[in-house]
Design a protein around this motif. Structure first.
Motif, PDB file in Angstrom:
ATOM      1  N   PRO A 231       0.793  -1.233   0.000  1.00  0.00           N
ATOM      2  CA  PRO A 231       0.000   0.000   0.000  1.00  0.00           C
ATOM      3  C   PRO A 231       0.823   1.280   0.000  1.00  0.00           C
ATOM      4  O   PRO A 231       1.924   1.340   0.535  1.00  0.00           O
ATOM      5  CB  PRO A 231      -0.786  -0.119   1.305  1.00  0.00           C
ATOM      6  N   ASP A 232       0.235   2.313  -0.586  1.00  0.00           N
ATOM      7  CA  ASP A 232       0.732   3.682  -0.465  1.00  0.00           C
ATOM      8  C   ASP A 232       0.537   4.126   0.994  1.00  0.00           C
ATOM      9  O   ASP A 232      -0.379   3.649   1.667  1.00  0.00           O
ATOM     10  CB  ASP A 232      -0.104   4.567  -1.406  1.00  0.00           C
ATOM     11  N   PRO A 233       1.375   5.045   1.507  1.00  0.00           N
ATOM     12  CA  PRO A 233       1.198   5.505   2.896  1.00  0.00           C
ATOM     13  C   PRO A 233      -0.183   6.090   3.187  1.00  0.00           C
ATOM     14  O   PRO A 233      -0.642   6.048   4.334  1.00  0.00           O
ATOM     15  CB  PRO A 233       2.291   6.569   3.061  1.00  0.00           C
ATOM     16  N   ASP A 234      -0.865   6.618   2.167  1.00  0.00           N
ATOM     17  CA  ASP A 234      -2.197   7.193   2.367  1.00  0.00           C
ATOM     18  C   ASP A 234      -3.321   6.229   1.996  1.00  0.00           C
ATOM     19  O   ASP A 234      -4.494   6.633   1.950  1.00  0.00           O
ATOM     20  CB  ASP A 234      -2.342   8.476   1.530  1.00  0.00           C
ATOM     21  N   TRP A 235      -2.975   4.988   1.703  1.00  0.00           N
ATOM     22  CA  TRP A 235      -3.978   4.006   1.269  1.00  0.00           C
ATOM     23  C   TRP A 235      -5.137   3.892   2.257  1.00  0.00           C
ATOM     24  O   TRP A 235      -6.309   4.019   1.878  1.00  0.00           O
ATOM     25  CB  TRP A 235      -3.300   2.645   1.084  1.00  0.00           C
ATOM     26  N   LEU A 236      -4.827   3.665   3.521  1.00  0.00           N
ATOM     27  CA  LEU A 236      -5.880   3.453   4.510  1.00  0.00           C
ATOM     28  C   LEU A 236      -6.745   4.701   4.672  1.00  0.00           C
ATOM     29  O   LEU A 236      -7.980   4.613   4.723  1.00  0.00           O
ATOM     30  CB  LEU A 236      -5.270   3.047   5.854  1.00  0.00           C
ATOM     31  N   SER A 237      -6.130   5.851   4.713  1.00  0.00           N
ATOM     32  CA  SER A 237      -6.886   7.102   4.858  1.00  0.00           C
ATOM     33  C   SER A 237      -7.846   7.297   3.686  1.00  0.00           C
ATOM     34  O   SER A 237      -8.988   7.731   3.874  1.00  0.00           O
ATOM     35  CB  SER A 237      -5.929   8.294   4.939  1.00  0.00           C
ATOM     36  N   CYS A 238      -7.381   6.977   2.479  1.00  0.00           N
ATOM     37  CA  CYS A 238      -8.243   7.126   1.294  1.00  0.00           C
ATOM     38  C   CYS A 238      -9.421   6.164   1.338  1.00  0.00           C
ATOM     39  O   CYS A 238     -10.553   6.533   0.997  1.00  0.00           O
ATOM     40  CB  CYS A 238      -7.428   6.887   0.026  1.00  0.00           C
ATOM     41  N   MET A 239      -9.178   4.937   1.744  1.00  0.00           N
ATOM     42  CA  MET A 239     -10.255   3.951   1.829  1.00  0.00           C
ATOM     43  C   MET A 239     -11.299   4.380   2.855  1.00  0.00           C
ATOM     44  O   MET A 239     -12.513   4.342   2.594  1.00  0.00           O
ATOM     45  CB  MET A 239      -9.687   2.578   2.199  1.00  0.00           C
ATOM     46  N   ILE A 240     -10.849   4.843   4.010  1.00  0.00           N
ATOM     47  CA  ILE A 240     -11.777   5.200   5.083  1.00  0.00           C
ATOM     48  C   ILE A 240     -12.540   6.472   4.760  1.00  0.00           C
ATOM     49  O   ILE A 240     -13.706   6.639   5.148  1.00  0.00           O
ATOM     50  CB  ILE A 240     -11.026   5.354   6.425  1.00  0.00           C
ATOM     51  N   SER A 241     -11.931   7.387   4.002  1.00  0.00           N
ATOM     52  CA  SER A 241     -12.611   8.639   3.664  1.00  0.00           C
ATOM     53  C   SER A 241     -13.837   8.405   2.791  1.00  0.00           C
ATOM     54  O   SER A 241     -14.692   9.288   2.668  1.00  0.00           O
ATOM     55  CB  SER A 241     -11.646   9.585   2.947  1.00  0.00           C
ATOM     56  N   CYS A 242     -13.950   7.224   2.192  1.00  0.00           N
ATOM     57  CA  CYS A 242     -15.090   6.914   1.320  1.00  0.00           C
ATOM     58  C   CYS A 242     -16.333   6.487   2.099  1.00  0.00           C
ATOM     59  O   CYS A 242     -17.426   6.393   1.518  1.00  0.00           O
ATOM     60  CB  CYS A 242     -14.716   5.792   0.351  1.00  0.00           C
TER      61      CYS A 242
ATOM     62  N   VAL B 204     -22.366   0.080  -1.927  1.00  0.00           N
ATOM     63  CA  VAL B 204     -21.009  -0.399  -2.216  1.00  0.00           C
ATOM     64  C   VAL B 204     -20.396   0.580  -3.205  1.00  0.00           C
ATOM     65  O   VAL B 204     -21.026   0.934  -4.205  1.00  0.00           O
ATOM     66  CB  VAL B 204     -21.040  -1.816  -2.820  1.00  0.00           C
ATOM     67  N   ILE B 205     -19.187   1.031  -2.942  1.00  0.00           N
ATOM     68  CA  ILE B 205     -18.551   1.990  -3.845  1.00  0.00           C
ATOM     69  C   ILE B 205     -17.118   1.567  -4.166  1.00  0.00           C
ATOM     70  O   ILE B 205     -16.520   0.740  -3.463  1.00  0.00           O
ATOM     71  CB  ILE B 205     -18.553   3.424  -3.278  1.00  0.00           C
ATOM     72  N   CYS B 206     -16.590   2.142  -5.227  1.00  0.00           N
ATOM     73  CA  CYS B 206     -15.207   1.911  -5.631  1.00  0.00           C
ATOM     74  C   CYS B 206     -14.492   3.260  -5.597  1.00  0.00           C
ATOM     75  O   CYS B 206     -14.921   4.200  -6.272  1.00  0.00           O
ATOM     76  CB  CYS B 206     -15.173   1.318  -7.035  1.00  0.00           C
ATOM     77  N   PRO B 207     -13.434   3.417  -4.815  1.00  0.00           N
ATOM     78  CA  PRO B 207     -12.780   4.722  -4.691  1.00  0.00           C
ATOM     79  C   PRO B 207     -12.104   5.163  -5.982  1.00  0.00           C
ATOM     80  O   PRO B 207     -11.602   4.337  -6.747  1.00  0.00           O
ATOM     81  CB  PRO B 207     -11.745   4.502  -3.584  1.00  0.00           C
ATOM     82  N   GLU B 208     -12.113   6.469  -6.226  1.00  0.00           N
ATOM     83  CA  GLU B 208     -11.489   7.023  -7.427  1.00  0.00           C
ATOM     84  C   GLU B 208     -10.053   7.459  -7.193  1.00  0.00           C
ATOM     85  O   GLU B 208      -9.274   7.562  -8.148  1.00  0.00           O
ATOM     86  CB  GLU B 208     -12.307   8.219  -7.924  1.00  0.00           C
ATOM     87  N   ASP B 209      -9.706   7.718  -5.943  1.00  0.00           N
ATOM     88  CA  ASP B 209      -8.355   8.179  -5.610  1.00  0.00           C
ATOM     89  C   ASP B 209      -7.358   7.052  -5.886  1.00  0.00           C
ATOM     90  O   ASP B 209      -7.479   5.953  -5.340  1.00  0.00           O
ATOM     91  CB  ASP B 209      -8.302   8.596  -4.140  1.00  0.00           C
ATOM     92  N   ASN B 210      -6.356   7.326  -6.713  1.00  0.00           N
ATOM     93  CA  ASN B 210      -5.387   6.290  -7.067  1.00  0.00           C
ATOM     94  C   ASN B 210      -4.537   5.830  -5.891  1.00  0.00           C
ATOM     95  O   ASN B 210      -3.916   4.763  -5.950  1.00  0.00           O
ATOM     96  CB  ASN B 210      -4.471   6.793  -8.195  1.00  0.00           C
ATOM     97  N   ARG B 211      -4.506   6.612  -4.833  1.00  0.00           N
ATOM     98  CA  ARG B 211      -3.752   6.180  -3.654  1.00  0.00           C
ATOM     99  C   ARG B 211      -4.437   5.020  -2.950  1.00  0.00           C
ATOM    100  O   ARG B 211      -3.822   4.344  -2.120  1.00  0.00           O
ATOM    101  CB  ARG B 211      -3.573   7.350  -2.689  1.00  0.00           C
ATOM    102  N   ALA B 212      -5.707   4.775  -3.276  1.00  0.00           N
ATOM    103  CA  ALA B 212      -6.428   3.636  -2.705  1.00  0.00           C
ATOM    104  C   ALA B 212      -6.151   2.343  -3.472  1.00  0.00           C
ATOM    105  O   ALA B 212      -6.580   1.273  -3.053  1.00  0.00           O
ATOM    106  CB  ALA B 212      -7.924   3.917  -2.685  1.00  0.00           C
ATOM    107  N   GLN B 213      -5.445   2.431  -4.596  1.00  0.00           N
ATOM    108  CA  GLN B 213      -5.076   1.239  -5.350  1.00  0.00           C
ATOM    109  C   GLN B 213      -3.959   0.475  -4.647  1.00  0.00           C
ATOM    110  O   GLN B 213      -3.134   1.068  -3.954  1.00  0.00           O
ATOM    111  CB  GLN B 213      -4.573   1.625  -6.742  1.00  0.00           C
ATOM    112  N   LEU B 214      -3.940  -0.822  -4.868  1.00  0.00           N
ATOM    113  CA  LEU B 214      -2.829  -1.640  -4.402  1.00  0.00           C
ATOM    114  C   LEU B 214      -2.170  -2.305  -5.602  1.00  0.00           C
ATOM    115  O   LEU B 214      -2.791  -2.466  -6.657  1.00  0.00           O
ATOM    116  CB  LEU B 214      -3.313  -2.708  -3.411  1.00  0.00           C
ATOM    117  N   PHE B 215      -0.923  -2.703  -5.408  1.00  0.00           N
ATOM    118  CA  PHE B 215      -0.182  -3.351  -6.489  1.00  0.00           C
ATOM    119  C   PHE B 215       0.352  -4.693  -6.023  1.00  0.00           C
ATOM    120  O   PHE B 215       0.825  -4.825  -4.888  1.00  0.00           O
ATOM    121  CB  PHE B 215       0.970  -2.456  -6.954  1.00  0.00           C
ATOM    122  N   THR B 216       0.232  -5.683  -6.896  1.00  0.00           N
ATOM    123  CA  THR B 216       0.744  -7.012  -6.611  1.00  0.00           C
ATOM    124  C   THR B 216       1.660  -7.435  -7.750  1.00  0.00           C
ATOM    125  O   THR B 216       1.684  -6.800  -8.809  1.00  0.00           O
ATOM    126  CB  THR B 216      -0.418  -8.014  -6.429  1.00  0.00           C
TER     127      THR B 216
END
Length: 395
Positions: A152-163, A259-271
């Motif tokens: 995750p990006d350092p702001d990942w959790l904050s972006c997810m919760i803001s939704c 149910v929503i899908c966040p638009e902020d790219n910081r909420a994306q994860l990479f594998t």
């Protein structure tokens, strides 16, 4: 030249009528399906309202033999920008034979709650069981699942919760493929990077259109109250795959939760993505095994997609033999590929991942035969998942 018998004449007549009719029907189906999905990913999306509340959050990780990945993930979770005093991290060591627990203890800085699972009850999917054990320790109003191999990006959790607004039951983040490992061929990595972008497009589009189909459990947040309200994983606890899909479908279908899908790219994860054809095959069989267990409306929708793929394969092979039906197979295949291209293109713009589009032709070439084979093999046969060969449903 021998004259046709009556039966042969009737059969040929039916083929000359049926193949074009089905071809037209499948082209119309994919045109309508593409329109519906594209409406769920608007060109200029309207930014959703953002919540600035900071509820207590539990990050939940189910890990089996993930010591090497947790060595990267645990520090990344500890470095999240979300308030430390509002964050709980729970990692479930699901019967690992490697130093998973040891890595968590060494890197957790006394901020990680570790749960060890030593056995799997009969009739319970392994990941669902591990998640349930972690939920038993969870204190958060919101639970956020992340897979051990995602970063995750350092702001990942904050972006997810803001939704999360009052009626938000779940937030489904995207999971894309990061850079290729040095030992993986670029073209091979590119195929599955495009496919991941395509799956993300379908996920976001269906959610945006108000009828969620799929989610990625490696980047999924849900309100604990909503989870309990729809019975959590209980309804499909014996199905190996699909804990994420079944949960968001239940939340949306209840009419009580969004149910929503966040638009902020910081909420994306990479594998990292798969590294071999065998890995792809086993994973796709597992994914394909759950679709037939969706509700009837979604089964019919995905069944239409599957039958159109089958039409392309069967009519295409028949066309190579007899000639004239080949054009109909190409027509339907073109509709499928065009739909996929439009979705992937729009999602690549949204996620800033346009570089992977160069591999789209290869991905399109592989997609139809892979889906046809994997759904049948996953539904009727066995697939390999972590602890060996298993079936889609545990008895």
């Amino acid at each position: 030249i021998h004259p046709l018998t009556r039966a042969e004449f009737v059969g040929m007549t039916l083929l000359h009528v049926l193949i074009p009719l089905l071809g037209i029907a499948f082209v119309a189906f994919h045109a309508a399906f593409a329109r519906w999905l594209l409406a769920g990913i608007p060109v200029k999306p309207i930014r959703p309202q953002v919540s600035y509340e900071t509820p207590v959050v539990t990050i939940l990780v189910a890990a089996r033999d993930e010591a090497s990945n947790l060595a990267r993930l645990v520090p990344a979770l500890l470095a999240q920008s979300y308030p430390v005093d509002r964050t709980q991290i729970v990692i479930v060591d699901d019967r690992s034979s490697d130093p998973t627990s040891q890595v968590v203890r060494e890197l957790g800085q006394d901020r990680v709650d570790l749960v060890r699972v030593d056995s799997l009850p009969a009739g319970m999917g392994p990941k669902k069981h591990a998640l349930q054990q972690g939920l038993g320790l969870a204190r958060g109003e919101i639970v956020v699942q992340i897979d051990a191999d995602n970063l995750p990006d350092p702001d990942w959790l904050s972006c997810m919760i803001s939704c999360f607004l009052p009626r938000t039951g779940a937030v489904c983040g995207l999971v894309l493929h990061g850079p290729a490992a040095p030992h993986v061929k670029k073209w091979f990595h590119g195929i599955w990077a495009v496919e991941a972008l395509g799956w993300s497009a379908v996920q976001a589009a269906a959610i945006g259109a108000g009828k969620p189909i799929s989610a990625n459990g490696g980047n999924l947040a849900y309100r604990r109250k909503a989870f309990d309200d729809v019975g959590g994983f209980a309804r499909h606890q014996n199905v190996i795959s699909g804990d994420d899909d079944f949960l968001i479908q239940s939340l949306s279908d209840s009419g009580r939760w969004e149910v929503i899908c966040p638009e902020d790219n910081r909420a994306q994860l990479f594998t990292a993505g798969p590294e071999s054809w065998r890995q792809v095959w086993e994973q796709r069989k597992r994914w394909g095994s759950k679709c037939i267990r969706y509700d009837m409306e979604r089964v019919l929708l995905l069944g239409g997609v599957y039958l159109s793929y089958a039409y392309v394969a069967v009519v295409g092979m028949f066309g190579l033999w007899t000639g004239w039906p080949l054009a109909w197979s190409i027509l339907v295949a073109s509709a499928i590929v065009l739909e996929a291209w439009l979705l992937v293109l729009r999602m690549s713009i949204r996620t800033r991942a346009k570089k992977v589009l160069r591999w789209f032709p290869l991905a399109a070439l592989v997609q139809i035969p892979l889906v046809l084979a994997a759904v049948v093999a996953g539904t009727l046969g066995k697939f390999r998942w972590k602890d060996g060969l298993t079936r889609a449903v545990r008895n």
